[in-house]
Design a protein around this motif. Structure first.
Motif, PDB file in Angstrom:
ATOM      1  N   GLN A 129       0.870  -0.984   0.042  1.00 24.42           N
ATOM      2  CA  GLN A 129      -0.094  -0.043  -0.037  1.00 24.42           C
ATOM      3  C   GLN A 129       1.021   1.361   0.078  1.00 24.42           C
ATOM      4  N   ASP A 130       0.439   2.261  -0.508  1.00 23.99           N
ATOM      5  CA  ASP A 130       1.143   3.398  -0.748  1.00 23.99           C
ATOM      6  C   ASP A 130       1.100   4.594   0.134  1.00 23.99           C
ATOM      7  N   ASP A 131       0.310   4.058   1.185  1.00 26.60           N
ATOM      8  CA  ASP A 131       0.101   5.108   2.133  1.00 26.60           C
ATOM      9  C   ASP A 131      -0.027   4.572   3.502  1.00 26.60           C
ATOM     10  N   ILE A 132       0.009   5.223   4.746  1.00 28.77           N
ATOM     11  CA  ILE A 132      -0.151   4.425   6.153  1.00 28.77           C
ATOM     12  C   ILE A 132      -0.536   5.368   7.044  1.00 28.77           C
ATOM     13  N   LYS A 133      -1.175   4.729   8.087  1.00 29.58           N
ATOM     14  CA  LYS A 133      -1.698   5.524   9.178  1.00 29.58           C
ATOM     15  C   LYS A 133      -0.625   6.165  10.028  1.00 29.58           C
ATOM     16  N   LEU A 134      -0.693   7.353  10.454  1.00 29.72           N
ATOM     17  CA  LEU A 134       0.400   8.390  10.922  1.00 29.72           C
ATOM     18  C   LEU A 134       0.772   7.461  12.215  1.00 29.72           C
ATOM     19  N   ASP A 135      -0.022   6.890  13.209  1.00 26.40           N
ATOM     20  CA  ASP A 135       0.137   6.164  14.342  1.00 26.40           C
ATOM     21  C   ASP A 135       0.834   4.662  14.012  1.00 26.40           C
ATOM     22  N   ASP A 136       0.991   4.418  12.863  1.00 29.47           N
ATOM     23  CA  ASP A 136       1.583   3.120  12.360  1.00 29.47           C
ATOM     24  C   ASP A 136       2.930   3.303  12.189  1.00 29.47           C
ATOM     25  N   ILE A 137       3.651   4.593  11.988  1.00 33.66           N
ATOM     26  CA  ILE A 137       5.002   4.932  11.741  1.00 33.66           C
ATOM     27  C   ILE A 137       5.563   4.738  12.849  1.00 33.66           C
ATOM     28  N   ASP A 138       6.588   3.917  13.023  1.00 29.18           N
ATOM     29  CA  ASP A 138       7.416   3.854  14.242  1.00 29.18           C
ATOM     30  C   ASP A 138       9.050   3.770  13.938  1.00 29.18           C
ATOM     31  N   PHE A 139       9.659   3.748  14.757  1.00 28.33           N
ATOM     32  CA  PHE A 139      11.213   3.972  14.536  1.00 28.33           C
ATOM     33  C   PHE A 139      11.607   2.695  13.616  1.00 28.33           C
ATOM     34  N   GLN A 140      11.242   1.735  13.529  1.00 26.04           N
ATOM     35  CA  GLN A 140      11.690   0.755  12.374  1.00 26.04           C
ATOM     36  C   GLN A 140      11.516   0.978  11.275  1.00 26.04           C
ATOM     37  N   LEU A 141      10.215   1.448  10.970  1.00 21.54           N
ATOM     38  CA  LEU A 141       9.901   2.106   9.457  1.00 21.54           C
ATOM     39  C   LEU A 141      10.988   3.212   9.147  1.00 21.54           C
ATOM     40  N   VAL A 142      11.340   3.974   9.798  1.00 20.51           N
ATOM     41  CA  VAL A 142      12.248   5.298   9.730  1.00 20.51           C
ATOM     42  C   VAL A 142      13.549   4.601   9.327  1.00 20.51           C
ATOM     43  N   ARG A 143      14.073   3.467   9.998  1.00 28.21           N
ATOM     44  CA  ARG A 143      15.431   2.772   9.795  1.00 28.21           C
ATOM     45  C   ARG A 143      15.135   2.057   8.426  1.00 28.21           C
ATOM     46  N   ASP A 144      14.024   1.578   8.127  1.00 24.16           N
ATOM     47  CA  ASP A 144      13.900   0.732   6.852  1.00 24.16           C
ATOM     48  C   ASP A 144      13.675   1.705   5.776  1.00 24.16           C
ATOM     49  N   PHE A 145      13.071   2.962   5.995  1.00 26.56           N
ATOM     50  CA  PHE A 145      13.367   3.847   4.824  1.00 26.56           C
ATOM     51  C   PHE A 145      14.604   4.373   4.530  1.00 26.56           C
ATOM     52  N   ASP A 146      15.510   4.626   5.442  1.00 28.78           N
ATOM     53  CA  ASP A 146      16.796   5.079   5.317  1.00 28.78           C
ATOM     54  C   ASP A 146      17.556   3.893   4.553  1.00 28.78           C
ATOM     55  N   TYR A 147      17.238   2.724   5.100  1.00 26.19           N
ATOM     56  CA  TYR A 147      18.150   1.575   4.339  1.00 26.19           C
ATOM     57  C   TYR A 147      17.447   1.567   2.876  1.00 26.19           C
ATOM     58  N   TYR A 148      16.335   1.641   2.501  1.00 24.69           N
ATOM     59  CA  TYR A 148      15.740   1.712   1.313  1.00 24.69           C
ATOM     60  C   TYR A 148      16.233   2.900   0.458  1.00 24.69           C
ATOM     61  N   LEU A 149      16.590   3.601   0.777  1.00 28.08           N
ATOM     62  CA  LEU A 149      17.151   5.196   0.098  1.00 28.08           C
ATOM     63  C   LEU A 149      18.584   4.596  -0.331  1.00 28.08           C
ATOM     64  N   LYS A 150      19.413   3.995   0.590  1.00 28.79           N
ATOM     65  CA  LYS A 150      20.728   3.880   0.410  1.00 28.79           C
ATOM     66  C   LYS A 150      21.037   2.324  -0.652  1.00 28.79           C
ATOM     67  N   THR A 151      19.946   1.719  -0.564  1.00 29.12           N
ATOM     68  CA  THR A 151      20.198   0.280  -1.156  1.00 29.12           C
ATOM     69  C   THR A 151      19.381   0.241  -2.416  1.00 29.12           C
ATOM     70  N   GLU A 152      18.048   0.209  -2.394  1.00 25.01           N
ATOM     71  CA  GLU A 152      17.349   0.262  -3.624  1.00 25.01           C
ATOM     72  C   GLU A 152      17.087   1.637  -4.338  1.00 25.01           C
ATOM     73  N   HIS A 153      17.121   2.532  -3.615  1.00 22.39           N
ATOM     74  CA  HIS A 153      17.186   3.865  -4.535  1.00 22.39           C
ATOM     75  C   HIS A 153      18.584   4.445  -4.929  1.00 22.39           C
ATOM     76  N   LYS A 154      19.379   3.744  -4.205  1.00 21.07           N
ATOM     77  CA  LYS A 154      20.840   4.116  -4.526  1.00 21.07           C
ATOM     78  C   LYS A 154      21.300   5.621  -4.441  1.00 21.07           C
ATOM     79  N   VAL A 155      20.858   6.121  -3.828  1.00 17.68           N
ATOM     80  CA  VAL A 155      21.310   7.571  -3.104  1.00 17.68           C
ATOM     81  C   VAL A 155      22.583   7.528  -2.152  1.00 17.68           C
ATOM     82  N   LYS A 156      23.280   8.618  -2.250  1.00 17.23           N
ATOM     83  CA  LYS A 156      24.340   8.641  -1.509  1.00 17.23           C
ATOM     84  C   LYS A 156      24.016   8.959   0.078  1.00 17.23           C
ATOM     85  N   ILE A 157      24.888   8.835   0.999  1.00 22.87           N
ATOM     86  CA  ILE A 157      24.372   8.775   2.470  1.00 22.87           C
ATOM     87  C   ILE A 157      23.868   9.985   2.793  1.00 22.87           C
ATOM     88  N   ASN A 158      24.550  11.172   2.352  1.00 26.52           N
ATOM     89  CA  ASN A 158      24.183  12.616   2.960  1.00 26.52           C
ATOM     90  C   ASN A 158      22.772  12.916   2.274  1.00 26.52           C
TER      91      ASN A 158
END
Length: 389
Positions: A129-158
């Motif tokens: 799903q491309d949307d999510i309840k605000l109260d379902d967003i937790d620290f793990q999702l934040v870490r997973d998004f950071d990981y996704y950006l660096k691996t799947e989306h292939k952007v630089k760390i900064n």
């Protein structure tokens, strides 16, 4: 069960039953001490306590409520449709759009929209799903998004850090306006990597200024040099007008403007190379507006021509207008003894930490600063040698 609030009522089944002859209409409980009676009465006590607890919670929230609100709370239903990430993101970007030119720029709006597009792709890959309840967003999702950006989306760390920070800004807003119960970034710590910033040395700057280039490259070279001697970005340079040139208290010629990026005030005493460029293009035909201080070309074309200039110069350094700003901060000012606080003011920075990213201590500056110390040690060595003799 019946709940009444301000004359309004709602009724529903408790899910329990008993023989009508065993029901006490005064106590509203089942008579007797049998197991079934105790079980039903215990359940009714739970419902009674739960109803009053929900009523108290709604009352403390300070909002008007009805019997249906209490019933929904008791049955674990949402009182209102849950707020989604898209709700707060659209709320924030719509406000940015309404404040363009009043603290926000089109580039900022574009960045937020771009990050949300990527965030939706991440959510779909994670939850289908491309949307999510605000109260379902937790620290793990934040870490997973950071990981996704660096691996799947292939952007630089900064770049990943900056994108995650935009999610943090939006979640902080959601928490402050009461749409989210918690801030999932409470334990988040951004870790940037130090990036080597390209800048030209004094020799390279002089070589570029006297280099004979193809006619179509000359204007781009001169705009780049103007940035090196003023610290202005490309967008600020091509927006300069004659009215931005002022006479300073010292009798010299100053440049006074506001940065397009953040509207910070910039005041720069113009050095002779910058003044020569202004004079050189004084009668140059303008395409869009005669009042512009220097001729305009598109940003994309300027960057393309800078690549050609790199090849003409035989350099491996990546020439950009960021490189020009770093050259101003490092080679033109800091190396020549200008204090970093003054450099920051001329670059339009509000925070000295931003200036420290631009300004680097060069070998020339180290050599200049070490000369007195080297002389001191040389004298000490000479004195020791004479005593030994």
């Amino acid at each position: 069960m019946r709940i009444t609030v301000d004359g309004l009522r709602t009724e529903w089944s408790t899910g329990r039953h008993c023989d009508p002859a065993e029901w006490d209409k005064h106590t509203k409980r089942v008579r007797g001490t049998k197991e079934q009676a105790r079980s039903v009465n215990s359940w009714l006590d739970v419902l009674y306590s739960r109803a009053h607890a929900c009523r108290q919670e709604l009352y403390l929230a300070g909002k008007r409520f009805t019997p249906q609100h209490i019933r929904k709370m008791m049955q674990g239903e949402e009182l209102e449709p849950p707020k989604m990430l898209s709700d707060v993101w659209n709320y924030h970007t719509n406000q940015i759009a309404g404040l363009l030119g009043k603290g926000y720029t089109p580039a900022t709006l574009q960045k937020y929209r771009s990050v949300f597009r990527i965030l939706r792709k991440f959510l779909f890959s994670r939850n289908k799903q491309d949307d999510i309840k605000l109260d379902d967003i937790d620290f793990q999702l934040v870490r997973d998004f950071d990981y996704y950006l660096k691996t799947e989306h292939k952007v630089k760390i900064n770049t990943a850090v900056q994108m995650v920070k935009k999610l943090r800004t939006v979640m902080k807003l959601a928490n402050e306006i009461g749409w989210a119960k918690r801030n999932p970034f409470a334990a988040y710590r951004a870790k940037k990597e130090e990036v080597h910033r390209e800048f030209l040395t004094t020799v390279e700057l002089n070589d570029l200024a006297v280099k004979k280039l193809k006619k179509r490259l000359v204007l781009t070279r001169d705009l780049f040099l103007f940035s090196c001697y003023t610290g202005l970005s490309y967008s600020d340079i091509v927006s300069l007008k004659a009215e931005d040139i002022r006479k300073g208290e010292d009798g010299g010629i100053w440049l006074e403007t506001h940065r397009i990026k953040n509207n910070n005030r910039v005041r720069v005493p113009l050095l002779s190379p910058a003044l020569r460029l202004i004079e050189h293009y004084k009668n140059y035909p303008r395409i869009l507006d005669e009042d512009f201080l220097l001729p305009k070309i598109s940003n994309a074309r300027a960057n393309y021509y800078l690549k050609e200039i790199m090849k003409e110069m035989g350099w491996t350094k990546w020439l950009t207008f960021h490189c020009a700003r770093h050259t101003f901060a490092t080679t033109v000012t800091l190396t020549n003894g200008v204090p970093i606080e003054t450099v920051g003011q001329m670059l339009g920075h509000k925070n000295i930490r931003s200036t420290q990213i631009y300004a680097r201590v060069t070998d020339t500056k180290v050599s200049q600063d070490m000369k007195p110390l080297k002389k001191k040690f040389a004298r000490q060595e000479l004195t020791l040698t004479q005593k030994e003799d």
